[in-house]
Design a protein around this motif. Structure first.
Motif, PDB file in Angstrom:
ATOM      1  N   TYR A   1      -6.781 -12.342   3.122  1.00 38.08           N
ATOM      2  CA  TYR A   1      -6.928 -13.666   3.317  1.00 38.08           C
ATOM      3  C   TYR A   1      -5.221 -14.191   3.742  1.00 38.08           C
ATOM      4  O   TYR A   1      -4.721 -14.264   2.600  1.00 38.08           O
ATOM      5  CB  TYR A   1      -7.675 -14.412   2.647  1.00 38.08           C
ATOM      6  CG  TYR A   1      -7.197 -16.015   2.772  1.00 38.08           C
ATOM      7  CD1 TYR A   1      -6.573 -16.870   1.923  1.00 38.08           C
ATOM      8  CD2 TYR A   1      -7.688 -16.630   3.819  1.00 38.08           C
ATOM      9  CE1 TYR A   1      -6.370 -18.186   1.833  1.00 38.08           C
ATOM     10  CE2 TYR A   1      -7.499 -18.253   4.007  1.00 38.08           C
ATOM     11  CZ  TYR A   1      -6.888 -18.817   3.042  1.00 38.08           C
ATOM     12  OH  TYR A   1      -6.635 -20.033   3.254  1.00 38.08           O
ATOM     13  N   ILE A   2      -4.769 -14.491   4.943  1.00 33.49           N
ATOM     14  CA  ILE A   2      -3.478 -14.672   5.090  1.00 33.49           C
ATOM     15  C   ILE A   2      -3.119 -15.637   6.268  1.00 33.49           C
ATOM     16  O   ILE A   2      -2.605 -15.304   7.375  1.00 33.49           O
ATOM     17  CB  ILE A   2      -2.791 -13.385   5.317  1.00 33.49           C
ATOM     18  CG1 ILE A   2      -1.153 -13.463   5.182  1.00 33.49           C
ATOM     19  CG2 ILE A   2      -3.210 -12.540   6.390  1.00 33.49           C
ATOM     20  CD1 ILE A   2      -0.046 -12.256   5.145  1.00 33.49           C
TER      21      ILE A   2
ATOM     22  N   SER B   1      -0.713 -17.632   6.403  1.00 28.79           N
ATOM     23  CA  SER B   1       0.660 -17.817   6.591  1.00 28.79           C
ATOM     24  C   SER B   1       1.270 -16.939   5.291  1.00 28.79           C
ATOM     25  O   SER B   1       0.701 -16.368   4.625  1.00 28.79           O
ATOM     26  CB  SER B   1       1.126 -19.142   6.164  1.00 28.79           C
ATOM     27  OG  SER B   1       0.999 -19.618   4.920  1.00 28.79           O
ATOM     28  N   GLY B   2       2.446 -16.406   5.794  1.00 27.74           N
ATOM     29  CA  GLY B   2       3.389 -15.590   4.590  1.00 27.74           C
ATOM     30  C   GLY B   2       3.101 -14.172   4.876  1.00 27.74           C
ATOM     31  O   GLY B   2       2.395 -13.436   5.691  1.00 27.74           O
ATOM     32  N   THR B   3       3.208 -13.441   3.650  1.00 26.20           N
ATOM     33  CA  THR B   3       3.403 -11.895   3.690  1.00 26.20           C
ATOM     34  C   THR B   3       2.440 -11.624   2.175  1.00 26.20           C
ATOM     35  O   THR B   3       2.722 -12.149   1.367  1.00 26.20           O
ATOM     36  CB  THR B   3       4.583 -11.545   3.568  1.00 26.20           C
ATOM     37  OG1 THR B   3       4.999 -11.592   4.819  1.00 26.20           O
ATOM     38  CG2 THR B   3       4.391  -9.786   3.350  1.00 26.20           C
ATOM     39  N   LYS B   4       1.442 -10.511   2.409  1.00 23.57           N
ATOM     40  CA  LYS B   4       0.868 -10.100   1.296  1.00 23.57           C
ATOM     41  C   LYS B   4       0.961  -8.539   1.309  1.00 23.57           C
ATOM     42  O   LYS B   4       0.947  -7.870   2.549  1.00 23.57           O
ATOM     43  CB  LYS B   4      -0.680 -10.471   1.191  1.00 23.57           C
ATOM     44  CG  LYS B   4      -0.814 -11.899   1.000  1.00 23.57           C
ATOM     45  CD  LYS B   4      -2.212 -12.250   0.863  1.00 23.57           C
ATOM     46  CE  LYS B   4      -2.305 -13.722   0.388  1.00 23.57           C
ATOM     47  NZ  LYS B   4      -3.940 -14.131   0.216  1.00 23.57           N
ATOM     48  N   GLN B   5       0.757  -7.912   0.278  1.00 22.03           N
ATOM     49  CA  GLN B   5       0.621  -6.469   0.291  1.00 22.03           C
ATOM     50  C   GLN B   5      -0.273  -5.865  -0.810  1.00 22.03           C
ATOM     51  O   GLN B   5      -0.796  -6.562  -1.825  1.00 22.03           O
ATOM     52  CB  GLN B   5       2.168  -5.772  -0.280  1.00 22.03           C
ATOM     53  CG  GLN B   5       1.971  -4.312  -0.202  1.00 22.03           C
ATOM     54  CD  GLN B   5       3.456  -3.806  -0.244  1.00 22.03           C
ATOM     55  OE1 GLN B   5       4.414  -4.620  -0.213  1.00 22.03           O
ATOM     56  NE2 GLN B   5       3.676  -2.495  -0.033  1.00 22.03           N
TER      57      GLN B   5
ATOM     58  N   ARG C   1      -0.994   0.425   0.235  1.00 21.02           N
ATOM     59  CA  ARG C   1      -0.280   1.012   1.677  1.00 21.02           C
ATOM     60  C   ARG C   1      -0.495  -0.010   2.755  1.00 21.02           C
ATOM     61  O   ARG C   1       0.213   0.400   3.728  1.00 21.02           O
ATOM     62  CB  ARG C   1      -0.971   2.383   1.933  1.00 21.02           C
ATOM     63  CG  ARG C   1      -0.413   3.374   0.946  1.00 21.02           C
ATOM     64  CD  ARG C   1      -1.000   4.689   1.572  1.00 21.02           C
ATOM     65  NE  ARG C   1      -2.569   4.686   1.652  1.00 21.02           N
ATOM     66  CZ  ARG C   1      -3.219   4.378   2.812  1.00 21.02           C
ATOM     67  NH1 ARG C   1      -2.739   4.291   3.907  1.00 21.02           N
ATOM     68  NH2 ARG C   1      -4.661   4.475   2.766  1.00 21.02           N
ATOM     69  N   LEU C   2      -1.323  -1.154   2.456  1.00 21.97           N
ATOM     70  CA  LEU C   2      -1.479  -2.074   3.628  1.00 21.97           C
ATOM     71  C   LEU C   2      -0.333  -3.320   3.301  1.00 21.97           C
ATOM     72  O   LEU C   2      -0.595  -3.559   2.055  1.00 21.97           O
ATOM     73  CB  LEU C   2      -2.989  -2.322   3.504  1.00 21.97           C
ATOM     74  CG  LEU C   2      -3.754  -1.632   4.574  1.00 21.97           C
ATOM     75  CD1 LEU C   2      -3.792  -0.195   4.001  1.00 21.97           C
ATOM     76  CD2 LEU C   2      -5.258  -2.122   4.714  1.00 21.97           C
ATOM     77  N   SER C   3       0.057  -3.914   4.089  1.00 20.20           N
ATOM     78  CA  SER C   3       0.432  -5.258   3.992  1.00 20.20           C
ATOM     79  C   SER C   3       0.523  -5.971   5.617  1.00 20.20           C
ATOM     80  O   SER C   3      -0.043  -5.492   6.343  1.00 20.20           O
ATOM     81  CB  SER C   3       2.100  -4.975   3.749  1.00 20.20           C
ATOM     82  OG  SER C   3       2.852  -4.573   4.774  1.00 20.20           O
ATOM     83  N   ALA C   4       0.347  -7.504   5.289  1.00 25.58           N
ATOM     84  CA  ALA C   4       0.274  -8.338   6.262  1.00 25.58           C
ATOM     85  C   ALA C   4       1.077  -9.523   6.392  1.00 25.58           C
ATOM     86  O   ALA C   4       1.545  -9.948   5.328  1.00 25.58           O
ATOM     87  CB  ALA C   4      -1.188  -8.651   6.462  1.00 25.58           C
ATOM     88  N   THR C   5       1.550  -9.702   7.445  1.00 27.76           N
ATOM     89  CA  THR C   5       2.297 -10.943   7.635  1.00 27.76           C
ATOM     90  C   THR C   5       1.874 -11.986   8.915  1.00 27.76           C
ATOM     91  O   THR C   5       1.458 -11.452   9.923  1.00 27.76           O
ATOM     92  CB  THR C   5       3.988 -10.564   8.150  1.00 27.76           C
ATOM     93  OG1 THR C   5       4.250  -9.736   7.119  1.00 27.76           O
ATOM     94  CG2 THR C   5       4.753 -11.551   8.288  1.00 27.76           C
TER      95      THR C   5
END
Lengths: 113, 114
Positions: B48-49, B51-55, B58-62
């Motif tokens: 759930y993103i 805004s911003g960045t999460k990790q 091995r997966l990350s999202a921005t």
């Protein structure tokens, strides 16, 4: 792990028959969604409930589809009469308080012949 | 309604490779989620993103909300990463309340070969 349970997993029915799909949301989740997935249209929202009250069913063909939530542990999606174009995978999802905890069930694969 | 476009539509990788999936959306959002649909059809919530960045491993999202796009990064891909990755958004309401009413993109089909 908590899960959303959908029944049946598969359903083959003849055109014109009534179809009822059931969903048991995760205990404590207050929002329940019904989605339909087809190759042509992708994933589409059909209807959703919050605290068992229907909030929006604008994605649903009203003449043949109905969605209800008779109690907090059961949501139903009914098609009457069914048509071949209704063939799709129907997913139920629940959320603790949207948008958090969004969890999908395994889906009901419906084939109308 | 809000439009969601994902790219690329298909991606084929060798195990161990890295990849970036993109999601563009046409309006302001207060809810953006990434899902993975595995080969058995199960939809798994990844992030759930809005805004911003999460990790997560091995997966990350921005998500850059002001520019209306989100990126999903997969590093050191494994065969179990195969499947379809969906971006789903909810347009921003006047009061900022999210109801979870998601509009899905068409997905990116990822195939990871051993």
């Amino acid at each position: 792990d908590a899960r959303v349970t959908q029944t049946p997993r598969h359903k083959v029915t003849e055109m014109g028959q009534e179809v009822t799909m059931r969903c048991q949301p995760i205990l404590g989740h207050n929002t329940v969604f019904w989605y339909r997935q087809t190759m042509m249209q992708g994933l589409e929202l059909l209807a959703y409930f919050r605290n068992r009250a229907p909030l929006d069913d604008s994605g649903m063909p009203k003449d043949r589809f109905s969605a209800e939530m008779p109690d907090a542990t059961l949501a139903t999606l009914k098609i009457q009469p069914s048509e071949p174009r209704d063939s799709a995978v129907y997913f139920c999802a629940s959320a603790l308080t949207a948008p958090y905890g969004y969890t999908f069930g395994s889906g009901t694969r419906l084939t109308v012949v | 309604g809000i439009q969601v476009e994902q790219s690329p539509p298909d991606l084929i990788l060798q195990e161990g490779a890295n990849s970036t999936l993109r999601c563009n959306f046409s309006d302001s959002v207060n809810n953006l989620q990434w899902f993975h649909q595995n080969p058995w059809g199960q939809l798994i919530n990844l992030f759930y993103i809005p805004s911003g960045t999460k990790q997560n491993g091995r997966l990350s999202a921005t998500t850059v909300a002001t520019e209306r796009y989100s990126l999903l990064y997969i590093s050191s891909s494994q065969t179990t990463d195969s499947g379809v990755y969906f971006c789903a958004v909810e347009g921003a309401s006047a009061g900022g309340t999210s109801y979870g009413k998601l509009t899905f993109g068409q997905g990116t089909i990822l195939t990871v070969h051993p």
